[in-house]
Every structure is written in C-alpha cells, then in structure tokens.
Design a protein around this motif. Sequence first.
Motif, mmCIF file in Angstrom:
data_model
loop_
_atom_site.group_PDB
_atom_site.id
_atom_site.type_symbol
_atom_site.label_atom_id
_atom_site.label_comp_id
_atom_site.label_asym_id
_atom_site.label_seq_id
_atom_site.Cartn_x
_atom_site.Cartn_y
_atom_site.Cartn_z
ATOM 1 N N LEU A 78 0.751 -1.077 0.017
ATOM 2 C CA LEU A 78 0.366 0.037 -0.170
ATOM 3 C C LEU A 78 0.889 1.145 -0.302
ATOM 4 O O LEU A 78 0.669 2.452 -0.930
ATOM 5 N N GLU A 79 2.142 0.942 0.545
ATOM 6 C CA GLU A 79 3.028 2.682 0.799
ATOM 7 C C GLU A 79 2.873 2.714 -0.324
ATOM 8 O O GLU A 79 3.358 3.306 -1.108
ATOM 9 N N ASN A 80 4.345 1.420 -0.621
ATOM 10 C CA ASN A 80 4.529 1.481 -2.452
ATOM 11 C C ASN A 80 3.677 2.252 -2.724
ATOM 12 O O ASN A 80 3.804 2.986 -4.273
ATOM 13 N N GLU A 81 2.533 1.358 -3.193
ATOM 14 C CA GLU A 81 1.102 2.268 -4.152
ATOM 15 C C GLU A 81 1.816 4.317 -3.829
ATOM 16 O O GLU A 81 1.529 4.500 -5.363
ATOM 17 N N VAL A 82 1.228 4.067 -3.118
ATOM 18 C CA VAL A 82 1.209 5.210 -2.920
ATOM 19 C C VAL A 82 2.204 6.453 -3.229
ATOM 20 O O VAL A 82 1.828 7.756 -4.125
ATOM 21 N N ARG A 83 3.281 5.865 -2.795
ATOM 22 C CA ARG A 83 4.211 6.509 -3.045
ATOM 23 C C ARG A 83 4.440 7.007 -4.420
ATOM 24 O O ARG A 83 4.740 7.980 -4.817
ATOM 25 N N GLU A 84 4.604 5.781 -5.058
ATOM 26 C CA GLU A 84 4.694 5.493 -7.023
ATOM 27 C C GLU A 84 3.653 7.126 -6.834
ATOM 28 O O GLU A 84 3.785 8.143 -8.112
ATOM 29 N N MET A 85 2.328 6.750 -6.512
ATOM 30 C CA MET A 85 1.662 7.755 -7.142
ATOM 31 C C MET A 85 1.794 9.913 -6.547
ATOM 32 O O MET A 85 1.575 9.855 -7.499
ATOM 33 N N LEU A 86 2.596 9.154 -5.501
ATOM 34 C CA LEU A 86 2.658 10.570 -4.966
ATOM 35 C C LEU A 86 4.148 11.501 -6.169
ATOM 36 O O LEU A 86 3.712 12.072 -6.451
ATOM 37 N N ARG A 87 4.685 10.958 -6.172
ATOM 38 C CA ARG A 87 6.064 10.842 -7.506
ATOM 39 C C ARG A 87 5.812 11.524 -8.652
ATOM 40 O O ARG A 87 6.292 11.655 -9.205
ATOM 41 N N GLN A 88 4.023 10.904 -9.121
ATOM 42 C CA GLN A 88 3.878 11.167 -10.135
ATOM 43 C C GLN A 88 3.052 12.494 -10.138
ATOM 44 O O GLN A 88 2.260 13.390 -11.518
ATOM 45 N N GLY A 89 2.665 13.018 -9.167
ATOM 46 C CA GLY A 89 2.376 14.274 -8.982
ATOM 47 C C GLY A 89 0.361 14.318 -8.271
ATOM 48 O O GLY A 89 0.020 15.647 -7.973
ATOM 49 N N HIS A 90 0.219 13.073 -8.301
ATOM 50 C CA HIS A 90 -1.047 12.524 -7.201
ATOM 51 C C HIS A 90 -1.510 13.836 -5.654
ATOM 52 O O HIS A 90 -0.369 13.666 -5.407
ATOM 53 N N LYS A 91 -2.731 14.143 -5.991
ATOM 54 C CA LYS A 91 -2.753 14.492 -4.081
ATOM 55 C C LYS A 91 -3.650 14.268 -3.794
ATOM 56 O O LYS A 91 -4.463 13.895 -2.791
ATOM 57 N N ARG A 92 -5.030 13.242 -4.998
ATOM 58 C CA ARG A 92 -6.069 13.495 -4.272
ATOM 59 C C ARG A 92 -6.476 11.875 -4.655
ATOM 60 O O ARG A 92 -6.151 11.333 -5.858
ATOM 61 N N THR A 93 -7.119 11.287 -3.612
ATOM 62 C CA THR A 93 -7.057 9.367 -4.595
ATOM 63 C C THR A 93 -8.767 9.027 -4.242
ATOM 64 O O THR A 93 -9.013 9.520 -3.309
ATOM 65 N N ILE A 94 -8.799 7.929 -4.812
ATOM 66 C CA ILE A 94 -9.946 7.299 -4.175
ATOM 67 C C ILE A 94 -9.061 5.194 -3.482
ATOM 68 O O ILE A 94 -9.269 5.037 -4.456
ATOM 69 N N ALA A 95 -9.304 5.341 -1.889
ATOM 70 C CA ALA A 95 -9.279 3.753 -2.142
ATOM 71 C C ALA A 95 -10.664 2.828 -2.256
ATOM 72 O O ALA A 95 -11.798 3.214 -2.066
ATOM 73 N N VAL A 96 -10.714 1.487 -3.463
ATOM 74 C CA VAL A 96 -11.896 0.317 -3.723
ATOM 75 C C VAL A 96 -11.261 -0.492 -2.991
ATOM 76 O O VAL A 96 -10.110 -0.893 -3.437
ATOM 77 N N PHE A 97 -11.899 -0.666 -2.276
ATOM 78 C CA PHE A 97 -12.561 -2.226 -1.594
ATOM 79 C C PHE A 97 -13.292 -2.947 -2.189
ATOM 80 O O PHE A 97 -14.757 -2.720 -2.593
#
Length: 475
Positions: free
Chosen positions: A124-143
């Motif tokens: 989960l942390e690696n996914e978020v880190r990669e999204m941040l490296r792209q420039g994202h600030k907003r997400t929707i977590a899907v379950f």
Amino acid sequence: MTFLFDHTLLSSSAVDFVDAAGVEELLQETKHDLGRFREVLAKSKSKEALTEAETAVLLAADTPECVEEIFEVARQLKKDVYGNRIVIFAPIYVGNYCRNDCVYCAFRRSNPECDRMTLSDAQLENEVREMLRQGHKRTIAVFGESHKYNAAFIAQCVEKIYAVQEGNSSIRRVNINAAPMDHEGFRIIHEAGIGTYQIFQETYHKPTYAKMHPAGTEKADFMWRLDSLSRAYESGADDVGLGALFGLYDWRFEVLGLVAHSRHLMNAYGCGPHTISFPRIRPASGIDLSWKYDVSDDDFKRLVAILRLSVPYTGLICTARENAHVRRSVMDFGVSQIDAGSRIELGGYSELGEEQVARKEQFELGDMRSLDTIICELLEDDLIPSFCTACYRKGRTGQQFMEYAIPGFIQRLCTPNALTTLQEYLTDYASEKTRNAGEAAIMRQLEKMDDGPQKRELISRLERISETEERDLYF
Ligand code: SF4
C-alpha cells in the motif's frame, strides 16, 4: 433464499424512492413537446435543480436541434458553476476479495480468472509513493465487498495512505468506494478522515438488480444499499457520491434513478450528493457481457449533459473506463472531475509494467494515458487541472459546501486554489511541454481576474511555490 440485512438499522429517512412502474410510465408518457422543453431549459439556465418529470422532458427531446440546445445550456451552466477547472484524482485498489457474485464484475466470487489479493502495508505504501511521485494529491481507495474490508480495516488504510510522505508531498484527500455499512461503520470511517464515501446502486431498476445480484449474496439487498448514503449522512460522513453502472438496463431509467436519489438526499438532509458517476460497462476478465444494454457514445454524451442540467451543484465524474476521445468531449459540457494516470490492478502503480493485467483488474480501462499527458491536453483545451482539497480541509463539506456552491462563491475559491495546485504540479512533476502550457494557462487566468487583494495574494503564492519549498497553499 434472499439475504436481507437487519432493516431496523436503516436510516430515519429510509424509503424506496424509486417507483419502477412510475418511472417506466414517466418515460412512456412524456412525449417531446417544444414548449415544455423550453420551460425546462429556462429553469436550468437559472441553475435550479430539476425534478424527475422535468428530466424526463429533456430525455424525450431527442431531435438533433434539441440535443444540441441541451449541450449548449449544459456548457454554459458548467462554466457558471465550475468555471474551467477539472479536478484530478487517481484510484487505488486495496483488495479484491468479495463475498458477492455480481454478474458483470471480474471480482465476483465465482470468477476463477481473478487473481485475489489484498495489498500488504508495504505494498500500500509503495503504491501511494508511486502515485505521489507522479504528482497526485487526491485518491479514491477501492475495496471489494469482503468482511476482510470492514470499517476498522478501511479506517486503518485511510490513515496509512495519509501518512505516506514523499519529499514535500502527501495525499491530501482520500475518498473511498466500499460496501454499505451500518451507522457505526460510517462513524468509524468518517473519524478516520475520509473525503467522499462513494457507492453505486449499480441499477435503480429492481427486476434487473435482482438478476444481476444473485439471491443469497449480501448485495442482493436492494434497500440496504439504496439507504446506505442516508446512513452515511446521519453518521457524519456528509460528502457522498452515488452512481449507476450504465449498460445493466435502459440508460434513461438510470438517469431518472440518479435524479430521484439526489432529490431524496436533498429533501431528507438538505444536501445533494457531492458527486455522481456514470460508468459504462467495460470488458472484464472471465465475464460474459453479451446481454448488456447498449449505451452508445451519443447516448452517453446526452446523459452527461442532461445530468449536468438536472443536478447543477453535484460534481460529475468520468473515469478512465471511457476512452480519451469520449472523456475530452464530456468535459466540455458536464464533467468536472476525472481520474488520470490511473492503474486499477492491485499493485498497478508500483509492481506492474505498462500493459494492463486483466486478471488483476475489475474491468478493462479505456484511457491508459499518463497523468502528464492528460494534464497537457486539459491545458491545451483551456481547462485548469486542479488537485484542490481545500473545501474538505476547511470543513466546507455537505450542506456547508452547498451554501458556497449555490450562490456561486465557490468559483472565487476554486480557480485560485486550482492554480496553486497546478503550480505545484508544474514546479515538481511536469514535463517541459506541460510546464510551458501550464505557465501560459496561469497567465491567461490571472489576466481574467479582477485586480485586488486576492489576486495579489494569489500571485505571491504562485511565486512562493515556484521559487521556494513552500507547498499546500489554499483559500
Ligand atoms: S461489483 Fe463489487 S460487490 Fe459485486 S462482485 Fe464486484 S467487487 Fe464484489
């Protein structure tokens, strides 16, 4: 055996507000009438929300001239309420175990072609880190809808996502899409700091709902799902998102279902939904979709424009299910929010290559372009990409948000806030081509602004972001 939840736990406003026979009759009986059509368009021009009967008038107006008029009024209304900003987010799929068996979904429990997994904390942390490296600030977590993903688990995931820091960046708003909960469950996720709680009724047509959600599965309980956003409201989670899966039944019926749902929330809680989504069914690994209702691109554009007019203060989301061409067209007259640079496989951002991995995703994406490519196209279309999360963090949510949106105040906040988040993206992540297009767009926006203290403050903030490490500046 039909599974039913304990309906004594429903909300205080629980009622089945979708009268299927009434809706069918409305669709049958509402014939195109130019005079009535003009009356409804006039009401839309004054940015008033429409009733189901008025929406049916727009649905019946299918001559090319009338359809073009609907697009025209929707285009103007979108400009008046949302300006030219487009809010950007990206989804993160956390787990695809599911106790349900929805006929149209690759995550259905009986689908042998689905690779099941739940992201570990490190993943989960690696996914978020990669999204941040792209420039994202907003997400929707899907379950998926598994008991593994209960309120406590979701709350922990939300907190872990907020906790990831990548350089001077972190996720500032986490929305979620998850199974319906009782009041206690909604209170727990609300206190964990979620943004929007999003859930799709899938279809408002009960006979189709029963066909698509096999008896014996929890999702077969139509009323428990229909009432879920009301329970969310009553538990403090007052930013809610609804949606229908287009292709399960007649798209006109679903449009009236979405309008009825919005009006029910407005009447019961004084506040309509924050967002509405209208995903169209997409191919999915191991899923036969030969039965689906056709919703052509032209129908899709009409339903977006008609929803724009029917629910003027609700954000409209078009996801990367749709291809780039369709997304570009519907942003012109209705859509105010899109995802970009999305991966919907479990581990899609940090573990997988360029190609989609069908066994790991719920459906096939239609738009796999990078965040930078999409931002550059928005700027070329004179649209302002926004990663803004100010309202959520200033507590301008639910009814309070409506109090800003309806009189039009929101524009005074949205555009400046969009520009500061855009400046962050240009300074920290953009390609040279996108940076040049972005700088030019910011100059154009500033020229349109009235001189005064807010413009001076905005210019100072843009300079501080591009010249210093200061970030996250919002009104
Ligand atoms: S649509 Fe949702 S509830 Fe239904 S099978 Fe897919 S993940 Fe599960």
